[in-house]
Every structure is written in structure tokens, then in C-alpha cells.
Design an enzyme around this catalytic site. Structure first.
Site, PDB file in Angstrom:
ATOM      1  CG  ASN A 225      15.681 -41.358  14.586  1.00  0.00           C
ATOM      2  OD1 ASN A 225      16.841 -41.500  14.182  1.00  0.00           O
ATOM      3  ND2 ASN A 225      14.670 -41.975  14.029  1.00  0.00           N
TER       4      ASN A 225
ATOM      5  CG  ASP B  96      -1.814   1.147   1.344  1.00  0.00           C
ATOM      6  OD1 ASP B  96      -2.351   1.532   0.299  1.00  0.00           O
ATOM      7  OD2 ASP B  96      -1.987   1.683   2.443  1.00  0.00           O
TER       8      ASP B  96
END
Length: 877
Positions: free
Chosen positions: A704, A332
Site C-alpha cells: 500500500n 463582481d
């Protein structure tokens, strides 16, 4: 019903309004019951349970849940009662789901902000009396009584207006209050900013007074249409979410294929079915990077913290990464690229000389400004040593120019006291004040040059006409100042007596100027491959001038008006959208069309704005950036990010941080998948060779979650590498593994596979390795576990930078070093303590085995250093 095209009489007939008495209370109540309250529709919210169940639909989560089910089943069947593995998997799933819900933004926040704007009263004429009613009870046909400062609560057609100006910047982007004219009737389609016989919900009367009949309420108002656009729009998935979903599916398919292969191999080798089930669980656990979601969330959250320090508050976590991939910023103009404050830029008094007030102020220019200052009604205040000028923006700009150059309005008024005035009105389009000047008197008149031109008798009027045209081409708003001197006090205070035979004092050219930092930010964005597009409700000449000054516009062909845009089909717009840089006089619907057109070309679009009119496009864009100071609640509610300093330059800094975040997420994927993929290869190859399973599921889960997870958490804190803003933006359809990431993962997974299988083989089948511990599958598993865990932890130092680990200072990310050390300590303790050995199916090993595990773990670092050295050598050549 296009009331702006109809006469006052026609609109009275259509709405059933009564000019003299307004609606009766009974009729108003009937209309309220028939048409509903003057408020916006509410969107049904999703329950937390529904959000939780939705988060479980993720493909990798389903794989983990199946693995947990099998783990629980085998624990029951084998009667070992070892539920540790299953509980661990379920815990990880729940943590991931909770994090997903926490980071998810509410799509209804923007509607809540719009709803808050409705909590107000409205002054209406009912039963022949003026009364205040709840804004929600206003109905079509009500007569609104409007005065300076009134908030307009419904769309209405004016039938009376006296010197009335309405602040519409939040709805249209117009920087100046719009002068209203009740008698005006349009004969063709006009944008909201040009409908001067209408007033709109959510706007404010800044000057004058008027009466209007309500033509639309609630969702039928222009703001209601915006609310509808917000409610109808479903937020699409961000590029990161799409990439991670694709990644999850690929990994899961790989895991299922590997599990099926191992199952077949096991059957052919005569292995027990239950053992094969456990191996399948191991593979599922091995393939799924359990900590990826958490690491990505933490990386995004750290990016949020960094951005907050640079005045950008992120409302939606994925927006951080999306911003890093943005290649178009639709902005804008008013209040975003410009200051939303009119400023005097040029002053002319005579001849060819024009004073540029940004460079210097001349005595001649100051005299013109002083005279104009006397003919203003603004008030000047000081708040914490800051100058605050309240009133008409045009007048405020004139007074500010004087006050900033060592003069004050107060001092001028003391020297030349005002004794009479003719206020500005929409018929004359000028203002005149009369002042005492020593023993004489002076009248000062200011207004548009075209209006005052025939009233000037003295001064260089012809040259002024040339200068006026020149100022107009620069999109400057021009105010002409004239005066007349009297020996005696004027008795006839009328336009006919005072506003004639004037002497031209000079011309003042002003504009809502660009923010000082905007031009540099736009250039920085351009170098980073990001196009800045201006979208505004302002006039095309004004928008074009500002865009040219900022470096957005290079030729007139790059600018388009809203009316021209509406004539184009979506296909025609798509064909031209890359050539256009400025859109003027656009509606909220136009803004969404522009954003979506860019998105259809494959662009990732960031939209900045502050007004209600920006909200739908903020919502539709990939990243909506609202202004924090000047931004409306609606714009902020529809956005993904709020700029607390209203600084366009902040968004460019946020893009740099977003790119860093995306790089760090890719590093995390490299880090995690190198280990995960190698785990699949290790298990499959070991089964093919007839060695049996080299790991249990709980061992892989530990690797993991701890060995990969802890260092991975800190990987998101890696600082930006050099050249992050000199690279081209990442294409929307680019895969997560693009630019050689698969290759890097493949090489590292291959190295991990070789060293781990070697460790397993030496521990399981070679007796001469240790004098105190004989070779066995359990010893092989323990050595393989240590090799994989240690090498995975150390691998974090390989992926953190494309430079050698010896060139990157550990102090640049202390938390990563600390997490790596912590992971090594935990892994070592688990392998040494009897209680944890039993829990993780590990056994005591000899000193030589420990040396072997440590030696093999260093091999991946050596190989990566050789690869980095090779590529750096090629770059130098």
C-alpha cells in the site's frame, strides 16, 4: 439608526454631538468605556493540538489506530518484540495528520486583514480643538474633520460638505467617487451607494472637505457588519472533502465486515485466536488506502504550482478541486469584469455622425476632446513609459483619450494657457476655465448635458439631446462641452457672466469598459457548462449594458436590483435564481443570499471580487477568488484563491486545472482501491478455501505504501486530457465513484485477486514449479506478495489515461515512469536481500517463481488494453 433618513438636528440630538466644540475628553472617555473601542471583535483561534486531535477523528484513521494497537498487543503477547508493523502504521497516521494541519487555512485571516485597516488616526473636534486621535478611540458623537485624502474611520452623518466626493468602490462597488450632500434627507430605504448624506468607515475622501458626526463605530459600522458576517460564517466542507469522507467510511465498513467474516471462518476452522487477530489487522491495513491522503494532498499541491504559473495563488488546497467542479461563477463587475478605469467610447460633435473611439479617432472628435482636456485638473505622469493620469476618473478618461492619440495636455496648456477658472461644485454641477487663445480669449465649460442644456445658444442642441438619450441607453456617462469666445479678457469671473450663451462643442460618452479578455473567458466558461452571474453595487442600467456586451445578459428580465431582491423570500429567490444573470445595487448581505441560494439548488459556486463588500460572499462561496492587484486585504483574506493579474480569464484557466486535478484524484482512487479491494478479496477467499492468510500485515503495508504510494504520488502530475473543458461540470452531490469508477475498480480488483491467488496457490501447493525450492505457505506468500506488488505498480499505466498505454507518451509524465521503476527496484531488492526478507516475512524463491510472478503481473495490463480497445471500437461505430 438610519441617520440618512433624519435631519442634521435630529442626528445631533440622538448622538449628543456638539457642533461648535465637539465632545469633551472626559465624555469621549466615558463613551469609549461604555461602548468599547472602534475595532472589530476577534475570533478565538484553535490550538495546533486541537487541530491535531480533530484530524484523528477521521474514520479511516481510527481503523488504522485500532490496527496499530492490536499489532502492538500481539507483539507484546507473542514476545517476538516485533514492533516494526505498529510503528509503521502510527508513522503513517502522524504524517497524514501533519499534512492535514499544514494545508488547513486560518478562518481568521480575513478578520486580521480588517483589523490591520484599523491602525490609523482620525482628525476630530474635541474640547473645541481639532486634534488627531487613534482611530480606535473614536466614539459616537465625535465630530470628524474630513479633507481630500482623509480615510474615514467610522460611519458618520455629514452636516457640512463642500464639493465633497468619497471613493466608496471597496464598500459598494461604485466605480465613480460619490458626490455628497449634507442637506439631503432620504424618505425611504436606500442602499449604501445612495446615502449621499453619510460617510462610511473604510472609504476615502477623494475631493473637497466636510464635517460629520459619528453615528456608529466598530462592529456597528457597515464594515463592522461585514466583519460580523465573516466571523459568523463557518466554512463548510468542500465537495472533495465530503466525497473522501464518504469513501473512507465505506472502505472502513467493508474492512470491518471482512475482518468479522474472517474471524468467524477462522473460529469455525479452529484457528488460534491470536492468529485471527493478526489477520484482522491485515484486513484493516489492506482496506485502508494509507497513501490516499498524501496523494490527494500532493495532487492538489501540484495543481497549486501549475495555477501559480498562470497567475492564480491558492490559499486553501481543497479549493483547487472544488474550482474544477464549479458550475456558477458569481463575479463582481467593477475591477473584475471591467477595468475600473473610465474610458471614452463615443464622441459626437454635429449631425448624425458619432465617432467610436475604439475603432478610429476623427479630427472633429479630437477637437471636442482637446477642448474638454483644457477644462480638467488632472495630472499626467510617465512611470516606466506607462501613462499615469491622476485625478477625477471622468476627467482622467478624457485626458487619456487625448494622450493616447499623439497629443498631450501639456502641449495644449502651453498653447492655450489657463488664466482663470470656476471650479466644479455640487450646486452648479459644471466647471469652467478661461484660456488665452492667441489675441482672443475662450471660456470652456463642461458638465452633464441636462445641466448645460439651457445654457447653450449655438450649435445643434436638439440633435445633441437625441444623441444624449442614445448614449444614456448604452449606459454611457455623458459630458457636454461648450465654449464662448471673447475679444478681450473677461473681467467678471462668475457663473452668471461666463456660463451662458455657450456654443455646443460636442458630447463625450464614457464608461468603465470590460476587460478585453473577459468576453472570451465568459464564452469559454459557458461552453464548459458554467454560468457567469454579475453581482454589483453599480446602477442596473450600467450593469446591464456591460453584462450585455460581455454576453452575460440576453434580456432585461435577467436583471434584478437589490431592492427587488430584498422583497423576495428565500424560497422565491431559489425559484428564480437560475433565470437571473445580473444583480445591481446590492449590499454585502444580498451577495451572500445570492451565493447561498445557488448553493441550495445544488450548484458549486465560485465568487470573484476585489472590494470589502465582496468579502462575506467570498467567504460563503465554495471558492472565493480575490483580485491580487486591485483587491483589498479584506477580500484577499476571505478568499481561497487570489488572481495575481486581476484577470477574470485566469479563473477559467484555473477551472480547467481544477478539473484536471479532480480527474487525477479519481485516477488515484482507481489505482489505490483496485489493489486495496483485491487485498480484502484475496485474504477472505484464501481463508474460505482453508489456505490460511496469504499475506502478513507488514507485507500489505509495504504494497500500500511503496508499490501503490510511489507511483501514486506522481499520478497527480498527469497533464490534462483532451476535452476537459467541453464536459459538463460535476454535480455537487455526485459520488466519487460515479460514471463507472466502481465498475473499473471492481474489474481490476477481480483481476488482481485471480492472479494473486493463482500465484499463492502455485507457490504454496504445487511442487513442480521450481526444481530448487519446494512448495510451502511461505513461498506462496512471497510469490503472492511479488504478484500483487508488481501488478499494482504496473496498473498505474492503465489508469493514467483512457487511451491505450501505447498511445500515451511516457515523457508526458516522466516522474510517473521514474517512480514506477523505483517501486519495482525496491520491491525486488526487498524480496532478494536476507535482512529485508526476514523483516517482511519473505523467503528465497526459485527462478521459475520469479518468472511466474512477472508473467502474472502483466495479465492486468493485457485485460485493460482489451477493455480500452472494446470501448474505442464502440465510440468509432
Amino acid at each position: 439608526m438610519d441617520s440618512y433618513k433624519k435631519s442634521i438636528k435630529e442626528v445631533f440630538e440622538e448622538t449628543g454631538a456638539n457642533e461648535q466644540n465637539g465632545l469633551s475628553s472626559k465624555e469621549a472617555q466615558e463613551r469609549l468605556e461604555k461602548n468599547g473601542a472602534n475595532k472589530f471583535k476577534e475570533v478565538k483561534r484553535e490550538s495546533i493540538l486541537k487541530k491535531f486531535l480533530f484530524s484523528l477523528k477521521d474514520f479511516t484513521t481510527i481503523i488504522l489506530l485500532i490496527a496499530a494497537a492490536i499489532s502492538f498487543y500481539t507483539a507484546v503477547v507473542t514476545e517476538h518484540g516485533d514492533y516494526f508493523e505498529g510503528i509503521l502504521i502510527i508513522a503513517i497516521v502522524i504524517i497524514n495528520s501533519v499534512l492535514t494541519i499544514v494545508q488547513e487555512g486560518n478562518a481568521e485571516k480575513s478578520l486580521d486583514a480588517l483589523k490591520d485597516m484599523n491602525k490609523q488616526t482620525s482628525t476630530v473636534l474635541r474640547d473645541g480643538k481639532v486634534e488627531a486621535v487613534d482611530a480606535e478611540e473614536v466614539v459616537v458623537g465625535d465630530i470628524l474633520i474630513l479633507e481630500s485624502g482623509s480615510m474615514i474611520t467610522a460611519d458618520a452623518r455629514l452636516f457640512e460638505a463642500s464639493q465633497m466626493r468619497v471613493e466608496e468602490s471597496a464598500l459598494t462597488g461604485e466605480s465613480e467617487p460619490v458626490e455628497k450632500n449634507a442637506e439631503y434627507i432620504a424618505d425611504e430605504e436606500e442602499s449604501l451607494g445612495d446615502q449621499i448624506n453619510m460617510v462610511f468607515k473604510g472609504c476615502t475622501v477623494s475631493n473637497g472637505r466636510g464635517r460629520a458626526m459619528v453615528t456608529a463605530t466598530g462592529m456597528d459600522t457597515e464594515m463592522g457588519k461585514i466583519a460580523g458576517l465573516l466571523g459568523d460564517h463557518e466554512a463548510g466542507k468542500t465537495p472533495l472533502q465530503i466525497r473522501l469522507n464518504q469513501l473512507g467510511k465505506r472502505i472502513s465498513i467493508l474492512a470491518l465486515a471482512a475482518a468479522a467474516l474472517v474471524f468467524i471462518i477462522g473460529e469455525l476452522q479452529g484457528e488460534p485466536v491470536l492468529d485471527m487477530f493478526m489477520t484482522a489487522v491485515s484486513l484493516a491495513v489492506a482496506a485502508v488506502p494509507e497513501t490516499l491522503t498524501v496523494i490527494v494532498t500532493l495532487t492538489l499541491a501540484y495543481g497549486v504550482q501549475k495555477m501559480a504559473k498562470k497567475n492564480a495563488i491558492i490559499r486553501q488546497l481543497p479549493a483547487v478541486e472544488t474550482l474544477g467542479t464549479a458550475n456558477v461563477i458569481c463575479s463582481d463587475k467593477t475591477g473584475t469584469l471591467t477595468q475600473n478605469k473610465m474610458r471614452v467610447r463615443r464622441v459626437w460633435s454635429r449631425g448624425d455622425e458619432v465617432t467610436d473611439t475604439e475603432d478610429a479617432m476623427t479630427d472633429e472628435a479630437m477637437e471636442v476632446l482637446k477642448m474638454a482636456t483644457l477644462c480638467t485638473d488632472v495630472t499626467v505622469e510617465r512611470e516606466n513609459n506607462d501613462l499615469v493620469v491622476k485625478g477625477n476618473p471622468t476627467e482622467a478618461a478624457i485626458v487619456r483619450a487625448v494622450e493616447e492619440n499623439y497629443h498631450t495636455k501639456e502641449e495644449l496648456e502651453e498653447k492655450y494657457p489657463r488664466i482663470a477658472e470656476l471650479p466644479f461644485d455640487s450646486d452648479r454641477k459644471m466647471m469652467t476655465t478661461v484660456h488665452q487663445m492667441g489675441k482672443k480669449y475662450i471660456s470652456i465649460t463642461k458638465g452633464a448635458f441636462d445641466v448645460l442644456y439651457p445654457r447653450f445658444r449655438y450649435g445643434d442642441v436638439d440633435q445633441a439631446a437625441i444623441v444624449n438619450d442614445r448614449f444614456g441607453k448604452r449606459a454611457l456617462r455623458v459630458i457636454a462641452v461648450g465654449f464662448a469666445v471673447y475679444d478681450e479678457e473677461p473681467q467678471d469671473i462668475s457663473s452668471e457672466a461666463l456660463e451662458k450663451n455657450l456654443r455646443l462643442s460636442g458630447l463625450i460618452g464614457m464608461i468603465d469598459p470590460p476587460r478585453p479578455e473577459s468576453k472570451g473567458a465568459i464564452e469559454k466558461a459557458r461552453k464548459a457548462g458554467i454560468k457567469t452571474v454579475m453581482i454589483t453595487g453599480d446602477h442596473v442600467v450600467t450593469a446591464g449594458a456591460i453584462a450585455k456586451e460581455l454576453g452575460i445578459l440576453t434580456s432585461k428580465e435577467e436583471a434584478m436590483t437589490g431592492s427587488e431582491l430584498r422583497k423576495l423570500s428565500d424560497e422565491e429567490l431559489d425559484a428564480r435564481v437560475k433565470e437571473l444573470s445580473v444583480y445591481a445595487r446590492v449590499t454585502p448581505e444580498d451577495k451572500i443570499r445570492i451565493v447561498k441560494s445557488w448553493q441550495r439548488t445544488g450548484a458549486v459556486v465560485a465568487m470573484t471580487g476585489d472590494g470589502v463588500n465582496d468579502a462575506p460572499a467570498l467567504k460563503a462561496s465554495d471558492v472565493g477568488c480575490a483580485m491580487g492587484i486591485a483587491g483589498t486585504d479584506v477580500a484577499q483574506g476571505a478568499s481561497d484563491m487570489i488572481l495575481t493579474d486581476d484577470n477574470f480569464a485566469t479563473i477559467v484557466d484555473a477551472v480547467a486545472q481544477g478539473r484536471t486535478v479532480y480527474r487525477n484524484i479519481r485516477k488515484a482512487i482507481n489505482f489505490l482501491l483496485s489493489c486495496n479491494v483485491s487485498e480484502i478479496f484475496i485474504v477472505v477467499i484464501a481463508m474460505l478455501l482453508g489456505w490460511g492468510a496469504p499475506f502478513t500485515a507488514v507485507q500489505l503495508l509495504f504494497v500500500n505504501v511503496v508499490a501503490d504510494g510511489l507511483p501514486g504520488f506522481a499520478l497527480g502530475r498527469e497533464p490534462a486530457e483532451k476535452g476537459v473543458m467541453s464536459e459538463a461540470p460535476i454535480p455537487r452531490n455526485e459520488g466519487i465513484f460515479a460514471r463507472g469508477l466502481w465498475k473499473k475498480i471492481g474489474i481490476n480488483a477481480g483481476i488482481f485477486t485471480i492472479v494473486t491467488l493463482l500465484g499463492f496457490y502455485l507457490g504454496a501447493y504445487v511442487d513442480g514449479v521450481s526444481h530448487w525450492v519446494s512448495a510451502s505457505p511461505e513461498v506462496g506468500q512471497t510469490v503472492a506478495f511479488l504478484v500483487l506488488a508488481y501488478s499494482s505498480i504496473l496498473h498505474v499505466f492503465n489508469v493514467r489515461s483512457t487511451e491505450s498505454i501505447f498511445r500515451v507518451r511516457l515523457s508526458s509524465n516522466k516522474s510517473l515512469f521514474e517512480m514506477a521503476v523505483l517501486a519495482i527496484i525496491i520491491t525486488t531488492v526487498i524480496a532478494l536481500l536476507p535482512i529485508t526478507q526476514e523483516l517482511f516475512y519473505l523467503v528465497p524463491i526459485g527462478l521459475t517463481h520469479w518468472e511466474l510472478a512477472i508473467g502474472l503481473s502483466i495479465v492486468p495490463i493485457f485485460v485493460n488494453e482489451m477493455i480500452k480497445f472494446h470501448y474505442s471500437d464502440e465510440e468509432e461505430d
